[in-house]
Each structure stands twice: as structure tokens, then as C-alpha cells.
Motif scaffolding. Sequence first.
Motif, PDB file in Angstrom:
ATOM      1  N   GLU A 143      -4.993   7.519 -17.683  1.00  0.00           N
ATOM      2  CA  GLU A 143      -3.591   7.292 -17.349  1.00  0.00           C
ATOM      3  C   GLU A 143      -3.421   7.039 -15.855  1.00  0.00           C
ATOM      4  O   GLU A 143      -2.663   6.161 -15.439  1.00  0.00           O
ATOM      5  CB  GLU A 143      -2.755   8.499 -17.789  1.00  0.00           C
ATOM      6  N   THR A 144      -4.143   7.829 -15.051  1.00  0.00           N
ATOM      7  CA  THR A 144      -4.068   7.643 -13.594  1.00  0.00           C
ATOM      8  C   THR A 144      -4.598   6.279 -13.198  1.00  0.00           C
ATOM      9  O   THR A 144      -3.996   5.584 -12.366  1.00  0.00           O
ATOM     10  CB  THR A 144      -4.853   8.748 -12.878  1.00  0.00           C
ATOM     11  N   GLU A 145      -5.710   5.872 -13.771  1.00  0.00           N
ATOM     12  CA  GLU A 145      -6.298   4.573 -13.433  1.00  0.00           C
ATOM     13  C   GLU A 145      -5.387   3.427 -13.854  1.00  0.00           C
ATOM     14  O   GLU A 145      -5.264   2.420 -13.137  1.00  0.00           O
ATOM     15  CB  GLU A 145      -7.668   4.442 -14.084  1.00  0.00           C
ATOM     16  N   ARG A 146      -4.725   3.572 -14.999  1.00  0.00           N
ATOM     17  CA  ARG A 146      -3.772   2.545 -15.418  1.00  0.00           C
ATOM     18  C   ARG A 146      -2.604   2.456 -14.431  1.00  0.00           C
ATOM     19  O   ARG A 146      -2.119   1.360 -14.122  1.00  0.00           O
ATOM     20  CB  ARG A 146      -3.232   2.862 -16.818  1.00  0.00           C
ATOM     21  N   ARG A 147      -2.154   3.610 -13.956  1.00  0.00           N
ATOM     22  CA  ARG A 147      -1.058   3.612 -12.978  1.00  0.00           C
ATOM     23  C   ARG A 147      -1.504   2.934 -11.682  1.00  0.00           C
ATOM     24  O   ARG A 147      -0.750   2.154 -11.093  1.00  0.00           O
ATOM     25  CB  ARG A 147      -0.611   5.050 -12.695  1.00  0.00           C
ATOM     26  N   TRP A 148      -2.729   3.225 -11.230  1.00  0.00           N
ATOM     27  CA  TRP A 148      -3.252   2.559 -10.038  1.00  0.00           C
ATOM     28  C   TRP A 148      -3.227   1.043 -10.204  1.00  0.00           C
ATOM     29  O   TRP A 148      -2.784   0.317  -9.310  1.00  0.00           O
ATOM     30  CB  TRP A 148      -4.696   2.986  -9.781  1.00  0.00           C
ATOM     31  N   ALA A 149      -3.737   0.575 -11.338  1.00  0.00           N
ATOM     32  CA  ALA A 149      -3.814  -0.862 -11.576  1.00  0.00           C
ATOM     33  C   ALA A 149      -2.432  -1.498 -11.564  1.00  0.00           C
ATOM     34  O   ALA A 149      -2.216  -2.576 -10.984  1.00  0.00           O
ATOM     35  CB  ALA A 149      -4.521  -1.136 -12.903  1.00  0.00           C
ATOM     36  N   GLU A 150      -1.460  -0.822 -12.178  1.00  0.00           N
ATOM     37  CA  GLU A 150      -0.112  -1.362 -12.236  1.00  0.00           C
ATOM     38  C   GLU A 150       0.554  -1.331 -10.870  1.00  0.00           C
ATOM     39  O   GLU A 150       1.245  -2.287 -10.473  1.00  0.00           O
ATOM     40  CB  GLU A 150       0.724  -0.571 -13.246  1.00  0.00           C
ATOM     41  N   GLU A 151       0.356  -0.255 -10.111  1.00  0.00           N
ATOM     42  CA  GLU A 151       0.948  -0.163  -8.783  1.00  0.00           C
ATOM     43  C   GLU A 151       0.388  -1.240  -7.853  1.00  0.00           C
ATOM     44  O   GLU A 151       1.126  -1.836  -7.059  1.00  0.00           O
ATOM     45  CB  GLU A 151       0.699   1.219  -8.192  1.00  0.00           C
ATOM     46  N   THR A 152      -0.906  -1.486  -7.946  1.00  0.00           N
ATOM     47  CA  THR A 152      -1.516  -2.524  -7.113  1.00  0.00           C
ATOM     48  C   THR A 152      -0.977  -3.898  -7.495  1.00  0.00           C
ATOM     49  O   THR A 152      -0.652  -4.723  -6.628  1.00  0.00           O
ATOM     50  CB  THR A 152      -3.046  -2.496  -7.252  1.00  0.00           C
ATOM     51  N   ARG A 153      -0.854  -4.156  -8.804  1.00  0.00           N
ATOM     52  CA  ARG A 153      -0.314  -5.436  -9.262  1.00  0.00           C
ATOM     53  C   ARG A 153       1.116  -5.621  -8.760  1.00  0.00           C
ATOM     54  O   ARG A 153       1.477  -6.686  -8.250  1.00  0.00           O
ATOM     55  CB  ARG A 153      -0.348  -5.505 -10.787  1.00  0.00           C
ATOM     56  N   GLU A 154       1.927  -4.581  -8.882  1.00  0.00           N
ATOM     57  CA  GLU A 154       3.315  -4.665  -8.450  1.00  0.00           C
ATOM     58  C   GLU A 154       3.415  -4.860  -6.936  1.00  0.00           C
ATOM     59  O   GLU A 154       4.314  -5.560  -6.457  1.00  0.00           O
ATOM     60  CB  GLU A 154       4.072  -3.404  -8.866  1.00  0.00           C
ATOM     61  N   PHE A 155       2.508  -4.234  -6.194  1.00  0.00           N
ATOM     62  CA  PHE A 155       2.549  -4.346  -4.740  1.00  0.00           C
ATOM     63  C   PHE A 155       2.419  -5.806  -4.310  1.00  0.00           C
ATOM     64  O   PHE A 155       3.193  -6.300  -3.485  1.00  0.00           O
ATOM     65  CB  PHE A 155       1.437  -3.507  -4.114  1.00  0.00           C
TER      66      PHE A 155
END
Length: 390
Positions: A223-235
Amino acid sequence: MNRLPTDVHPFEEHATDADLADLRARLAAARLPEPETVHGAGPGRRWDQGVPLADLVELVGYWRSGYDWRAFESRLDQLGQFRTTVDGLGIHFLHRRSSRADATPLVLTHGWPGSVAELAHVVDELADPRRADAPAFHVVVPSLPGFGYSDKPAATGWGTERIAAAWVELMGRLGYREFLAHGGDWGGNITTVLAGRFPERVLGIHTTFAAAPPGLTTDGLTETERRWAEETREFYAGPRGAYAKQQAARPQTIGYSLVDSPVGLLAWILDKFAEWSDTDDSPFETISRDRVLDDVTLYWLTRSGASAGRIYAESHGALDPDLRVDVPAAITMYPRDVEKCPRPWAEERYRKIVRWREPAAGGHFPSLEVPEQFVEDLQDGLAAVLAARR
């Protein structure tokens, strides 16, 4: 090793009193906009439209009447500054040799909006550590092309691949056939290229930047890794990544403001120190005003706002998707960094990760935010890299 090669020269640069007086005069004459209009004034919300007026006014006042640039100049001189020409371009660098016989050469590469100011204060501890069990390093800290006291490229072509090749030439010129490398931000990108392109020269790396190859699935991620990936994409897809698009597409246009207005330069850089650091309301919760102003003043005096921004025009999104790193790698993902890579994705590019850390505190500027933790992590990470080669 104690004698300089004939094509490496000691370097000192001291701003004239006239330059510093001009800076103070420009700060005194600055025209400022009205205050920001934001929803609420709670922690973090004040920065929703960028640097708050009150914060900038206070820092400009300190820059004008309290900050001591001469102290930073003296610090650079004490560490040891040099210049050499590599591939037709003058390169400035710090070079601090360790007193320990077992020291290993190490090149540290900064990013944007950083400079050698981002790393100067940790050099002594890396060269001659107080911890008896910590590795020691002969430390080299180059200024990227277009940054600080390095020359400004007069033509296109100085992207991360060429910079990495220049660092190999630089280290060899200093007598370091094999060496370790560390970097974050653009420095992490360049460190990745160094390790991938020159494995016969690079013993291993430590980085706070890990770029996965494109097209990887989120299947199997935590779950944490998915959040990282999404936050980076959104950034990068959203408005927070607009600075990178601006500097990649129009570095000359923004460069006029950054070279002509010290307040404009300060706001452009301070915005990133605030947004990318592990703080609630102000970057100065963890980073001193003097550290930020060392960096900003170096940009100002060297007129490098435009030339530094051009690294985005040269290399933004240009990391070779097929590049792989097979030398030992230590990777640290700080919790408030703006780009965090899940370990399973990182392992697709960095194929010999010998140490992976996720500290409890720290952002994009760990050498400034959590310097003691940063040094210890770098020492332990590179110790693991060296141990993996035995």
C-alpha cells in the motif's frame, strides 16, 4: 597524490565589495506584490500559492543586513577549491583528501536548486569521521556545468550522460582510477548514469534518487509503495511539477528574472526548499537561513539562474530506459522527498541493492535538513557497498 596535475589549478573567488553593495541595494529597492490569497492560515496552507509575503520580507531583510557571505567564501577556501577543463568546459570542484590511509575516493554530485553549498558542511566529517568504525573518503564535490563557479555551456549537449563522462575524466585526473559516487536529485540521476555506463570505474553508489524503468505495473506493491508511485506521478503530471516544465521548455525566459532580481531568485528557490522539506510550515524548521542564503547567494553572484535551469532542457525525462546498474548500490528513500521509488521497481534498474533504507524523517534536502543522519546513512551505505565487493 599531493602534487596537483598540471591541468588542475587552485581556485579562489571573492565577491567584490561593489557586488555585495549592489545586492543590498537591489534588495532594498525590491518591488513586492500584495499578500497571497489563500484559504486559511494554518500550517502548510499559507504556502498554497507559493512563498508567503511575510516570510519573504523577513528573509530579504536578513539577507540584506544580517547574512555573512564572507563566512561561506572562507569555508569553501578552507575545504579546498580547484578548477580544471574537461571536454572543453571549465569545471569547479571542492577536493578534500582524508588523512586516513584506508580512505576511498568519493564524488558527491548536487542537484537543482542545490549547489556545492548543499554539501560543503558535510565534507570534513566524510573525509575524517569521528566514528572510528566509519569509512573515510577522499571527497570531490564538483559544481555541475552552468552552476556556481563552473563554466556555463555555450552550446547544447551538456546533459547527464556527458556530465557523467566528465566526472570520470575528472576523477582520473585527480589520480582516482576507481571511486564511489553519491547524489540526489540531478546528482542521483548522474550517479545512476555513472554506475551504469562506467562500471569498471565506479566501485558502487549511494543515492537518494532511484528511477525505475518505464512501464512497470503496480501489481504486487505494498500500500505504501502504491502511494509513493501515485504521489510521484501526480507531482510531475500536476501543477507542482510546473517548475520543471518551465525550465525544460523555457529556461531562457525564466532566467532573465532569476539573473536580474535577487528577490525573484530567492522566491523561486525558497519555494522548493519549503515544499520539498520535511516540515509543517517553513523550511527553517530544519534548515538554517544561512544555509539557504549560501546557496541562493552563490546563484546570484555567479549569475547562474538561467544556465543552471538548462539542465532540465538538456536532460528532463532523458534517462535511458534500458540503462542498468550492476555495481553495488545503497539506496535511501526519505519520507518527504517528492519522488520515491518502490523497491521492487528500483530493483529492475539497480540489480545489486545491498542496502535499502527508509528513514523516519527527512525530505529532498537531507544533507541540510538532517545532516548528522544523512552523514551516518551515507557512511553506512557506502560501507555496505565496499563490503559487497570483497
